[in-house]
Design a protein around this motif. Structure first.
Motif, PDB file in Angstrom:
ATOM      1  N   ARG A   1      10.119   0.619   5.555  1.00  0.00           N
ATOM      2  CA  ARG A   1      10.709   1.449   4.194  1.00  0.00           C
ATOM      3  C   ARG A   1      11.654   2.625   4.960  1.00  0.00           C
ATOM      4  O   ARG A   1      11.197   3.188   5.745  1.00  0.00           O
ATOM      5  CB  ARG A   1       9.441   2.220   3.740  1.00  0.00           C
TER       6      ARG A   1
ATOM      7  N   CYS B   1       4.239   3.803  -0.788  1.00  0.00           N
ATOM      8  CA  CYS B   1       3.850   2.304  -0.866  1.00  0.00           C
ATOM      9  C   CYS B   1       2.397   2.058  -0.346  1.00  0.00           C
ATOM     10  O   CYS B   1       1.539   1.106  -0.728  1.00  0.00           O
ATOM     11  CB  CYS B   1       4.917   1.721   0.066  1.00  0.00           C
TER      12      CYS B   1
ATOM     13  N   PHE C   1       7.270  -6.175  -4.091  1.00  0.00           N
ATOM     14  CA  PHE C   1       7.650  -4.907  -4.326  1.00  0.00           C
ATOM     15  C   PHE C   1       9.026  -4.712  -4.790  1.00  0.00           C
ATOM     16  O   PHE C   1      10.043  -5.466  -4.091  1.00  0.00           O
ATOM     17  CB  PHE C   1       7.486  -4.185  -2.922  1.00  0.00           C
TER      18      PHE C   1
END
Lengths: 1017, 357
Positions: free
Chosen positions: A517, A751, A775
């Motif tokens: 991420r 997340c 996602f």
């Protein structure tokens, strides 16, 4: 006049009160198709009207049948003023257009209004009479089947896999037309819904035409998306894989084919793998090839990839390394050329499939991806969507050349996506470069006669790992070793792919979801400056995402990623990157080295201490993860646990002890330990943060596993309990002092917290695995980050799981020993027709254990194509056992997977592709943004289920929420949301029911059950 | 970082029974979170308080959306929005319509009107049940009452059919509806020792024997209203106490039969006339609505209390009541045997149930 559409309106129920005075409603229905409208009588004063109308008949072209949705509007009659609309139902009649799917659509549909949501239900019956039309110039493509499933659907067999089909259509977005200023939000929403429905139909028809041109009869892995480009318009685009599919009617049908003479010729491809290096080329640093291009409106692309991309259409066959080419000789070359030519006939040798018939995938090169930043301009002529076409063509061309650089002639697991913010658009495409077996690609070559042989002849589940590129002329620095499984061919040290784990792959331990991420702040800018800024940022993001993935993978002690999906989202003032994949330990690949931390200021002793402390933590984590995911490679386990970062010498010793490999290998391997990728240099606080963030990822609580692929390696005894869900979170960032670091942390927390919440919510399902975790990130506004997750939780039987893992490990041990023996007999075996069949790949082993319940003899199963199918193929007669007849509302299962555990899909009823808009001007009253979206998503699920039930189905497989665009304006008490979902409507039968049914059938042959089965055959 | 939006929607609607209970009990989200924390769930699952908060909010939102459907349970079965397995649907409905003993005792026999609703504040304070929960329970009573009040057919069946409740709960609701309709006084201090179960038991007997439905199953309100004609006729029983000879005869028959069988024989003998007068007068007065309302007060005053003060054991009460009702048949000159049986059969059952500490 090739079709007659017949519609009957039966009844309504639970209608809203439209007349305050009487607390009742005077409802009637308008049925519209194309430009024709029919009306029912007004049913006075009832909330449960019984219209029981006549059959309304529409005589229409099949072109219209494909494009147009059937539109049913329920209204309240008002004598003095205009009639009030209660709501609408759009029915896609496409499933009625091909013979094998549904024959009638009949059931209760929720009446939907874009402002009020669901308002009661209406019972409708729809039928289509199609007349045969032999017109060669027809524009329709009725009869081409569409599947969202990205593998060969369960009750079909792939005769030929033709390849890539794509199409896009553009239009003006009704929301941005001048008329929108004077019409109601409802009218605007409905115009949009209708337009997208129409465009989807048109798109599907056009793709169908392309498939017919290719002489296919189906599209598999059909992915349709729409881009809301705002002022500049609305783009609906789709990609898919054209195939010729054969319905598996009965197992017996295959037997003759198996005896056909072509068998001899055809089995050779499968001996290809044991041959060393006939055509070597190489993957490994998986994300190597990207291109960033940006152009004001006409685009040029700036290639940044390193290799000798395009060009060289000729295969690199002869270029293999010195040790290669022991045999194979002319025949192989021929075969290769065959493949090559088969693929080169196509503009783009792309496949949207992620799972393949056995033997289809020969080698995997690695991930190829391309991105390009574009400035949107108004689409002037909707009939000529050339700009958008050109953009995509350019990107696909890049993908193709990247694949070529990896020595691959095809791209599998291919997908495309966009991210739009104001007038800037990032187009992305990615896939996995691969070498395919030509068997499925050409007309007239094979029939599926090989199935049986195939399963025997497949190498022991490592073939696809072997490098397809030339070892001496690698497109990027990679570290090759001999395959740990067969010891014959080179493999990379890590493998990244976008596909599902091949069913025959040998995996050690379990897999896990790995995410990278990343956020990057970006200055707000306009138009070109903005686009330039974005394209400048992209390479850095890609690099960091890749590094993060690599580090996390090592931290898990794993060596391969499957189902990799990297999403880059653009917002006003930031870029977000989210990569998800499923990490596994492939037995064929070398044990990953650990992660070594190096400080920049070696003289500071406290700093040193800190570094060593961190190092210890990392080593501990690796050890813990190995235990958690049961990664115990059979031969090297002690060494691995003892020292996560083996010294180069150690490693080479290790290697030698395993096999008498040549010096060359040792040299190669020596370089391994020095590789930068393993060393994290901590030179500033940023890097420190990175290391910290590596360690903050918490593993799921015990009893939980997660992956983003179809199946979780190491778990195979699924029970039938499944729960599909969608979870959405939006966070608001505090606008003060936003730094990249703070942003990263926020995003990471978002997340992680989301995952934690999921684990908590689903705790009653333990032991369970979250599969196909998907996602998506969007940046709806300046300070808002939205994350949407869709996944399915499946419970499994813990005890059995342990057992199978055990046998699994035993198996691999056993295999290891056989492998060594095989090494000696190698040349002999090559020529021999009958390879020993005992080293079954574990996946297959489990397959059998899973299907053993179904009571179908293994021999029958062996001839079927669908290896991934968890069940056998017998008992076809019973396919239409009535789904859930007893309860008032039939249960409809939804799953993003292509199968339903413990059940057998007996029929595909057609594609579900639905688009909804919901808007509110009373946000607070509806429970705020959460209440609003919660209700809307529940309604979307309900509408999907209702449509599936009306088609006669009891499940949606390969379900995906492609878009969930949420916009709010709390000050005005307003919100709007657009959702696009798709999937395949199917009929499934529980395996337990199947057994019962078959015994019943045996007992009494002419019972209703049996006849019911024949109706739908 | 603040969470603007946070939702979870399952294809099968997730129902957490514990959270459902907290919601039904009327706790706010923050109270519910605190209670859940106290239950040790964080330690069991390793979750954080934030996760718990989000989970609780989510469930509350779902319940809030379901509530509209729970008001008409058949809708819950036919709706398409929430996919809930039948067993879970049943649980949702059953729990939603379940009520607290303490609450029902406060409301039983009261008119289910706005006026009573205003008193819910006090009831909440008195019983310790949250106001929200009180409102839900009160609204449930009222809703069921409104739906079945004027319906034909068996009260229990109607409730079961329209609210899909279990047999047990349907019977309880029948009692609540019956009590509310006839406005029986249950709140007096001397009635405090009685449980809802006691009243529900009596209600069931009365519905079976004293309503219109007991004689004719095809009339409106059959199970809700008492049979007016029957109440009218009950006047005729007065002769049993008004006619002195008959009373003496009745007493002697009962005493002869029970001699040596009761531990409290002498007390019984001494009190016979009072008790009999009490029971018969209750019957004779039932023609007036006011006296119908006081039925239980009267029964306790005229029968339960006198016996209790003389320490009659329950077995003696049973023997006495059996004999007392039966021996009327041997009284020549008493012509209302059937009427007496219809009255006394039910009353005997009620009295035995009411007779405890």
């Amino acid at each position: 006049m090739p079709g007659k559409l017949k519609v009957k309106i039966v009844a309504g129920r639970h209608l809203p009160v439209m007349d305050r005075a009487s607390d009742l409603t005077d409802a009637f229905v308008e049925v519209k198709f194309g430009n024709t409208t029919f009306k029912t009588d007004v049913y006075l004063k009832s909330l449960n009207p019984q219209w029981n109308s006549e059959w309304f008949k529409f005589e229409v072209d099949d072109e219209d049948l494909q494009d147009e949705p059937l539109q049913i509007t329920v209204l309240d009659h008002d004598t003095y003023s205009a009639n009030d609309a209660i709501g609408k139902v759009y029915i896609d009649i496409d499933p009625l257009l091909y013979s094998e799917a549904a024959t009638v659509i009949s059931g209760w549909f929720p009446i939907y209004d874009t402002i009020h949501g669901i308002r009661g239900e209406i019972n409708v019956i729809v039928k289509v009479d199609l007349f045969n039309d032999l017109n060669r110039f027809r524009q329709s493509s009725c009869g081409v089947k569409f599947f969202c499933t990205t593998s060969i659907p369960k009750c079909y067999r792939a005769v030929i896999i033709h390849g890539f089909v794509e199409e896009l259509v553009v239009n003006e977005d009704p929301e941005y037309q001048w008329i929108d200023r004077i019409r109601t939000p409802r009218a605007s929403n409905e115009a949009r819904q209708r337009l997208i429905s129409l465009m989807s139909g048109e798109l599907q028809r056009k793709i169908g035409l392309k498939v017919l041109e290719m002489r296919g009869n189906a599209v598999v892995g059909y992915l349709q998306c729409f881009d809301l480009e705002g002022e500049s318009g609305l783009v609906v685009r789709a990609i898919g894989t054209a195939c010729t599919l054969d319905k598996l009617s009965s197992p017996a049908a295959f037997l003759p084919a198996c005896n056909s003479p072509c068998k001899e010729m055809k089995e050779i491809p499968f001996n290809e793998d044991p041959n060393p290096n006939t055509h070597s080329s190489g993957p490994s640093t998986p994300l190597k090839n990207q291109t960033y291009s940006f152009s004001p409106s006409k685009s040029y692309s700036r290639q940044s990839s390193s290799s000798d991309t395009d060009l060289s259409l000729t295969p690199k066959t002869g270029m293999g390394s010195g040790s290669a080419g022991k045999e194979g000789g002319p025949f192989k070359a021929l075969l290769r050329q065959q493949t090559q030519s088969a693929l080169e006939q196509r503009e783009f040798p792309f496949f949207t499939l992620t799972a393949f018939p056995p033997g289809f995938l020969v080698h995997v090169g690695g991930v190829v991806s391309a991105r390009s930043v574009k400035l949107l301009d108004r689409i002037h002529n909707p009939d000529e969507p050339e700009t958008r076409d050109a953009w995509w063509a350019e990107i696909r061309q890049e993908i193709k050349s990247h694949a070529k650089a990896l020595g691959c002639h095809a791209v599998v697991g291919y997908s495309e996506s966009t991210s739009i913010c104001e007038e800037v658009c990032i187009l992305s495409a990615s896939g996995t470069a691969a070498v395919l077996n030509p068997r499925f690609l050409q007309d007239g070559t094979v029939e599926g006669c090989l199935e049986q042989r195939l399963e025997e002849n497949l190498p022991v589940g490592c073939g696809f790992c072997h490098i397809p590129y030339d070892e001496l002329n690698m497109p990027f620095p990679a570290h090759l070793t001999y395959c740990y499984n067969c010891r014959k061919q080179k493999v990379p040290d890590v493998l990244f792919t976008t596909i599902d784990l091949p069913t025959d792959a040998t995996v050690i331990g379990k897999g896990c979801l790995i995410q990278a991420r990343l956020c990057r702040l970006k200055k707000k800018a306009q138009a070109e400056a903005n686009a330039t800024a974005i394209s400048n940022l992209l390479p850095f993001m890609e690099y960091e995402v890749h590094t993060q993935l690599m580090n996390k993978l090592k931290l898990k002690g794993m060596n391969a990623l499957f189902g990799l999906r990297i999403q880059i989202t653009v917002g006003e003032n930031m870029l977000m990157g989210l990569a998800s994949a499923t990490g596994v330990y492939l037995a064929a690949l070398p044990t990953p080295g650990g992660i070594q931390i190096a400080g920049k200021t070696p003289n500071d002793s406290s700093y040193e201490q800190h570094i060593s402390h961190m190092q210890k933590k990392i080593n501990d984590t690796i050890a813990k993860n190995k235990e958690l995911y049961e990664i115990n490679p059979p031969e090297t386990s002690e060494e691995v646990i003892g020292s996560p970062i083996p010294e180069p010498r150690q490693r080479s010793r290790l290697l030698r002890s395993q096999s008498e490999s040549s010096d060359e290998v040792i040299e190669l391997d020596l370089s391994h330990g020095k590789k930068d990728a393993f060393v994290l240099e901590i030179d500033d606080t940023d890097a420190m943060e990175d290391v910290h963030s590596l360690l903050t990822d918490v593993p799921p609580p015990s009893g939980f596993y997660s992956c983003n692929t179809e199946i979780m390696p190491g778990i195979n005894n699924w029970t039938s309990e499944i729960q599909m869900f969608t979870s959405v979170r939006v966070i608001r960032l505090s606008s003060l002092n936003l730094t990249n670091q703070a942003l990263n942390k926020n995003f990471n927390d978002l997340c992680e917290n989301l995952l934690k919440s999921l684990y908590f919510k689903l705790r009653s399902m333990i032991p369970c695995c979250l599969c196909h975790v998907n996602f998506t990130v969007s940046l709806p506004e300046d300070e808002l980050i939205q994350v949407t997750v869709t996944a399915v939780a499946i419970t499994f039987d813990k005890n059995q799981a342990l057992q199978t893992t055990k046998t699994h490990i035993e198996k691999s041990l056993q295999r290891a020993s056989t492998d060594n023996e095989e090494l000696l007999q190698f040349p002999l075996e090559l020529c021999s027709d009958s390879l020993p069949s005992h080293p079954f790949p574990p996946a297959k082993e489990h397959l059998e254990s899973a299907s053993s319940n179904s009571g179908i003899p293994a021999a029958q199963r062996a001839v079927t194509v669908e290896k991934a199918s968890p069940m056998g193929e017998g008992n076809f007669r019973n396919r239409s056992a009535p789904p859930c007849a007893n309860s008032t509302v039939g249960v409809v299962k939804m799953t993003p997977l292509s199968f339903i555990p413990g059940a057998k899909i007996t029929k595909y009823l057609g594609i579900i592709n639905m688009f909804f808009i919901r808007e509110t001007t009373s946000l607070r009253e509806e429970g705020g943004v959460s209440g609003f979206l919660h209700a809307f998503i529940a309604e979307v699920f309900a509408m999907v289920r209702a449509h599936v039930a009306a088609l006669g189905g009891n499940a949606v497989v390969s379900y995906i929420m492609k878009q969930c665009v949420f916009m709010e304006n709390p000050n005005k008490n307003q919100a709007q949301c657009l959702i696009n979902v798709s999937g395949d409507a199917v009929v499934f039968v529980r395996e337990s029911d199947l057994e019962v049914a078959s015994t019943q059938q045996a007992a009494a042959t002419c019972q209703p059950l049996c006849t019911g089965g024949e109706v739908t055959t | 970082m603040t969470s603007e939006l946070d939702i979870f929607v399952g294809n099968t609607t997730l129902i957490d029974e514990d959270v459902y209970r907290l919601w039904l009990d009327g706790y706010s989200v923050s109270d519910a979170v605190a209670l859940r924390v106290r239950s040790g769930i964080l330690e069991q699952t390793g979750a954080t308080a934030a996760v718990l908060q989000s989970d609780t909010m989510d469930h509350y939102r779902t319940f809030h959306m379901l509530e509209r459907l729970l008001h008409a349970p058949p809708k819950l079965l036919h709706q398409l929005i929430f996919q809930i397995p039948p067993s879970r649907q049943a649980l949702l409905i059953e729990r939603y319509y379940a009520f607290d003993e303490a609450f029902v005792r406060e409301v039983l026999g009261k008119k289910l009107s706005k006026g009573t609703k205003k008193d819910l504040d006090d009831i909440s304070t008195k019983t310790g049940i949250t106001l929200k929960s009180c409102r839900r329970q009160f609204d449930n009573f009222k809703r069921v009452f409104k739906v079945v009040e004027e319906m034909r057919g068996s009260l229990v069946d109607n409730i079961q059919q329209h609210f899909l409740l279990s047999d047990r709960l349907s019977r309880d609701y029948a009692a609540i509806v019956f009590f509310a309709n006839n406005r029986f006084e249950t709140g007096k201090k001397k009635l405090q020792y009685l449980s809802f179960g006691d009243f529900a038991f009596c209600a069931e007997l009365m519905i079976q024997n004293w309503t219109l439905g007991a004689v004719d199953s095809q009339v409106d309100d059959m199970d809700v209203d008492l049979d007016k004609e029957f109440l009218q006729d009950l006047k005729e029983l007065k002769v049993l106490v008004a006619d002195k000879d008959l009373l003496d005869l009745h007493k002697s028959v009962v005493c002869t039969a029970l001699r040596g069988k009761l531990s409290v024989f002498s007390e019984m003998e001494a009190n016979f006339k009072n008790l009999s007068r009490g029971l018969v007068n209750v019957a004779a007065k039932l023609i007036h609505n006011k006296d119908v309302r006081d039925l239980f007060v009267d029964l306790v005053e005229k029968f339960v209390e006198p016996c209790r003060s003389d320490h009659w054991p329950l077995s003696d009460v049973r023997l006495f009541l059996n004999q007392y009702s039966a021996s009327v048949h041997s009284l020549d000159g008493f012509r209302h045997q059937a009427l007496w049986d219809r009255y006394m059969g039910t009353l005997r059952g009620c009295l035995l149930r009411l007779y405890h500490d």
